[in-house]
Design an enzyme around this catalytic site. Structure first.
Site, PDB file in Angstrom:
ATOM      1  N   LYS A  24       0.840  -1.211   0.000  1.00 36.89           N
ATOM      2  CA  LYS A  24       0.000   0.000   0.000  1.00 36.89           C
ATOM      3  C   LYS A  24       0.872   1.257   0.000  1.00 36.89           C
ATOM      4  CE  LYS A  24      -1.826   1.749   3.939  1.00 36.89           C
ATOM      5  NZ  LYS A  24      -1.531   3.178   4.038  1.00 36.89           N
ATOM      6  N   ASN A  25       1.886   1.258   0.863  1.00 40.14           N
ATOM      7  CA  ASN A  25       2.670   2.486   1.005  1.00 40.14           C
ATOM      8  C   ASN A  25       3.603   2.746  -0.174  1.00 40.14           C
ATOM      9  OD1 ASN A  25       1.335   2.921   3.337  1.00 40.14           O
ATOM     10  ND2 ASN A  25       3.072   2.516   4.714  1.00 40.14           N
ATOM     11  N   CYS A 118      -5.651  12.830  12.127  1.00 43.30           N
ATOM     12  CA  CYS A 118      -6.282  11.576  11.741  1.00 43.30           C
ATOM     13  C   CYS A 118      -6.332  10.689  12.975  1.00 43.30           C
ATOM     14  CB  CYS A 118      -5.516  10.892  10.621  1.00 43.30           C
ATOM     15  SG  CYS A 118      -4.010  10.142  11.182  1.00 43.30           S
ATOM     16  N   ARG A 123      -1.285  15.007  12.268  1.00 38.74           N
ATOM     17  CA  ARG A 123      -0.331  14.560  11.231  1.00 38.74           C
ATOM     18  C   ARG A 123       0.163  15.817  10.515  1.00 38.74           C
ATOM     19  NH1 ARG A 123      -1.355   8.743   9.941  1.00 38.74           N
ATOM     20  NH2 ARG A 123       0.296   8.934   8.417  1.00 38.74           N
ATOM     21  N   ASP A 308       3.886   0.640  12.022  1.00 39.64           N
ATOM     22  CA  ASP A 308       2.687  -0.021  11.484  1.00 39.64           C
ATOM     23  C   ASP A 308       2.545  -1.465  11.980  1.00 39.64           C
ATOM     24  OD1 ASP A 308       2.216   2.318  10.180  1.00 39.64           O
ATOM     25  OD2 ASP A 308       2.586   1.573   8.161  1.00 39.64           O
ATOM     26  N   ARG A 400      -8.655  -0.505   3.937  1.00 39.08           N
ATOM     27  CA  ARG A 400      -7.729   0.486   3.370  1.00 39.08           C
ATOM     28  C   ARG A 400      -6.397  -0.169   3.024  1.00 39.08           C
ATOM     29  NH1 ARG A 400      -6.395   4.678   7.441  1.00 39.08           N
ATOM     30  NH2 ARG A 400      -4.785   4.865   5.861  1.00 39.08           N
TER      31      ARG A 400
HETATM   32  C1  UD1 Z   1       4.051   6.879   6.263  1.00 36.32           C
HETATM   33  C2  UD1 Z   1       3.195   5.653   6.042  1.00 36.32           C
HETATM   34  C3  UD1 Z   1       2.610   5.148   7.360  1.00 36.32           C
HETATM   35  C4  UD1 Z   1       3.722   4.925   8.367  1.00 36.32           C
HETATM   36  C5  UD1 Z   1       4.591   6.170   8.497  1.00 36.32           C
HETATM   37  C6  UD1 Z   1       5.806   5.953   9.396  1.00 36.32           C
HETATM   38  C7  UD1 Z   1       2.359   5.951   3.800  1.00 36.32           C
HETATM   39  C8  UD1 Z   1       1.177   6.186   2.928  1.00 36.32           C
HETATM   40  N1  UD1 Z   1       2.140   5.985   5.122  1.00 36.32           N
HETATM   41  O1  UD1 Z   1       3.198   7.904   6.784  1.00 36.32           O
HETATM   42  O2  UD1 Z   1       1.924   3.917   7.092  1.00 36.32           O
HETATM   43  O3  UD1 Z   1       3.139   4.637   9.618  1.00 36.32           O
HETATM   44  O4  UD1 Z   1       5.085   6.571   7.196  1.00 36.32           O
HETATM   45  O5  UD1 Z   1       6.574   4.896   8.923  1.00 36.32           O
HETATM   46  O6  UD1 Z   1       3.446   5.688   3.334  1.00 36.32           O
HETATM   47  N2  UD1 Z   1       5.970  14.621  10.821  1.00 36.32           N
HETATM   48  C9  UD1 Z   1       6.100  15.951  11.160  1.00 36.32           C
HETATM   49  N3  UD1 Z   1       6.044  16.873  10.152  1.00 36.32           N
HETATM   50  C10 UD1 Z   1       5.882  16.529   8.840  1.00 36.32           C
HETATM   51  C11 UD1 Z   1       5.761  15.165   8.518  1.00 36.32           C
HETATM   52  C12 UD1 Z   1       5.816  14.229   9.537  1.00 36.32           C
HETATM   53  O7  UD1 Z   1       6.253  16.299  12.333  1.00 36.32           O
HETATM   54  O8  UD1 Z   1       5.837  17.421   7.979  1.00 36.32           O
HETATM   55  C13 UD1 Z   1       6.002  13.597  11.900  1.00 36.32           C
HETATM   56  C14 UD1 Z   1       4.675  12.835  12.017  1.00 36.32           C
HETATM   57  O9  UD1 Z   1       3.761  13.529  12.824  1.00 36.32           O
HETATM   58  C15 UD1 Z   1       5.105  11.527  12.611  1.00 36.32           C
HETATM   59  C16 UD1 Z   1       6.486  11.309  11.993  1.00 36.32           C
HETATM   60  O10 UD1 Z   1       6.911  12.579  11.536  1.00 36.32           O
HETATM   61  O11 UD1 Z   1       5.213  11.666  13.985  1.00 36.32           O
HETATM   62  C17 UD1 Z   1       6.547  10.294  10.866  1.00 36.32           C
HETATM   63  O12 UD1 Z   1       5.673  10.703   9.852  1.00 36.32           O
HETATM   64  P1  UD1 Z   1       5.903  10.328   8.322  1.00 36.32           P
HETATM   65  O13 UD1 Z   1       7.155   9.528   8.182  1.00 36.32           O
HETATM   66  O14 UD1 Z   1       5.788  11.582   7.528  1.00 36.32           O
HETATM   67  O15 UD1 Z   1       4.667   9.398   8.037  1.00 36.32           O
HETATM   68  P2  UD1 Z   1       3.686   9.420   6.813  1.00 36.32           P
HETATM   69  O16 UD1 Z   1       4.430   9.715   5.550  1.00 36.32           O
HETATM   70  O17 UD1 Z   1       2.505  10.248   7.156  1.00 36.32           O
END
Ligand code: UD1
Length: 419
Positions: A24-25, A118, A123, A308, A400
């Site tokens: 999925k990711n 979410c 997020r 995850d 999902r």
């Molecule tokens: C992706 C995955 C999700 C997985 C996560 C961590 C997809 C579609 N989803 O989510 O399944 O659980 O990686 O491996 O690939 N953060 C900030 N600022 C930002 C962006 C992130 O503070 O601009 C923080 C988030 O709140 C979180 C952490 O960074 O605490 C990790 O987030 P991130 O790696 O961005 O996860 P996703 O890309 O949302």
């Protein structure tokens, strides 16, 4: 949202062979990336997931034509001139934010609503926006709407992420792939799905190096072309089914996996007392002995233990001998499964980022509700290992990220049906 329920009669041993679907990711950013090609891409191993269907709806709304047969999705983005992702589509899937870099790269403008919080807590996307600004994008935020316009790109941009965000790394890659200038991303996410996105883009003609390391270099090219690409296997789906085998003292051969991406998961299952044997594109797991507690599982960015998989492991450790500790370092609100597991008899105390699991001998079937995707999968795993019948509500969360979880689990001995 109205959704079906899963009825699970626990206590059946999970035994047999399962083939793991595409990740999925990976498929979500790759579908977004098809926008950049302006021609036809054929994406194989795309699982039938509601999140993937949401991504296809976004592509259609932007002007792409899409056909979908089995696990192959064909996207023609020649006429994709759209620059708006509707509020409805943004809300359907929080990961839609990955379309931002791709739409901006394609048409130079993008308007979408802020993804907001979410189920896993806030997020934020500050790192995505900060990086795009460094790349010359003008961004205004007004009443939850993001309005972005591509500006002059610097000849070279050196971006250091304060934390290795998967989504931010993907958005920067997508925006930097087309055009001129070199973009360096430091402290980039190293998740295998990032390398998979790079693999697709490189096949389309992009110049990217360093994938799989924490420094990625993207050298913009004037144009990209479509290609045929096979999405990598889903390591979280594989870990979920490993959990199902472990909690039922079963044995599973998982096919179509990449064990090299799953060492941190495999070692936790080994520590629980399971036999875990990787070879080639398979993992065999055998849980002949009762599950034992593990010392501490800490979620970390790749190659650390994935957040995850944390709820899945929590479910398995609920029925074990001894006390385990889980430290959740990635998301604020990721112990959603704990109260529902307690309904099944689990003894879990969760506070802040720490959960303490006192293993119990037996879990009991109960009515439990999925509050997010992986918490939902964890409840399914627990229900398989529980005595009696469980009813899992809110299955739309599970859909999902799992292609027909009940079909997969029934094929290996589970008594599970959707109603
Ligand atoms: C992706 C995955 C999700 C997985 C996560 C961590 C997809 C579609 N989803 O989510 O399944 O659980 O990686 O491996 O690939 N953060 C900030 N600022 C930002 C962006 C992130 O503070 O601009 C923080 C988030 O709140 C979180 C952490 O960074 O605490 C990790 O987030 P991130 O790696 O961005 O996860 P996703 O890309 O949302």
């Amino acid at each position: 949202m109205e959704s079906s329920r899963l009825l699970i009669e626990g206590g059946r041993r999970i035994e047999g062979e399962l083939r793991i679907h595409g990740a999925k990711n990976s498929v979500l950013p790759i579908l977004a990336a098809t926008l950049l090609c302006g021609s036809t891409s054929v994406i194989h191993n795309s699982a039938s997931l509601s999140d993937a269907f949401a991504a296809m709806r976004i592509l259609r709304s932007l002007g792409c034509t899409i056909s979908h047969e089995g696990s192959t999705v064909t996207v023609n983005s020649a006429d994709a001139e759209g620059d708006i992702v509707s509020d409805g589509l943004m809300h359907e899937m929080r990961s839609s934010i990955v379309f931002l870099g791709a739409i901006l790269g394609r048409v130079g403008r993008c308007r979408l609503s802020f993804p907001g919080g979410c189920e896993l807590g806030p997020r934020p996307i500050d790192l995505h926006l900060e990086a795009l600004r460094r790349l010359g994008v003008r961004i205004t935020e007004d009443h939850g709407i993001l309005d972005c316009t591509a500006g002059v790109r610097p000849q070279s941009a050196d971006i250091t992420l304060s934390l290795p965000s998967v989504g931010a790394t993907e958005n920067i890659m997508l925006y930097s792939a087309l055009g001129s200038g070199e973009t360096v991303i430091r402290n980039a996410a190293r998740e295998p799905e990032i390398a998979d996105l790079a693999g697709y883009l490189i096949k389309c003609g992009a110049k990217i190096t360093g994938q799989g390391t924490s420094t990625l270099v993207i050298d913009g090219v004037p144009s990209l072309h479509g290609c045929e690409y096979t999405v990598m296997p889903d390591r979280i789906e594989a870990a979920t089914y490993m959990g199902a085998a472990a909690i039922t003292r079963g044995e599973l051969m998982l096919g179509g996996v990449r064990p090299q991406d799953m060492y941190s998961c495999m070692s936790v299952f080994s520590e629980m007392g399971c036999g875990v044997y990787p070879y080639d594109d398979k993992i065999f797991i055998s849980a002949r002995k009762p599950i034992t507690a593990v010392r501490t599982v800490r979620t970390m960015p790749y190659p650390g233990f994935p957040t995850d998989c944390q709820p899945i492991v929590m479910a398995v450790l609920s029925k074990s001998s001894g006390t385990s500790v889980i430290v959740e370092n990635i998301f604020e609100n990721r112990f959603m499964a704990a109260p529902e597991l307690r309904r099944m008899g689990a003894n879990i105390k969760a506070e802040g980022k720490v959960a303490v699991i006192e293993g119990v001998k037996k879990l009991y079937g109960a009515k439990a509700r999925a509050y997010d995707l992986r918490a939902g999968a964890a409840l399914v795993v627990a229900a398989l290992g529980a005595e009696g019948q469980s009813e899992i509500l809110n299955t739309h969360y599970i859909d999902r990220g799992y292609e027909s979880i009940e079909t997969a689990l029934s094929s290996v001995g589970a008594d599970i049906k959707r109603i």
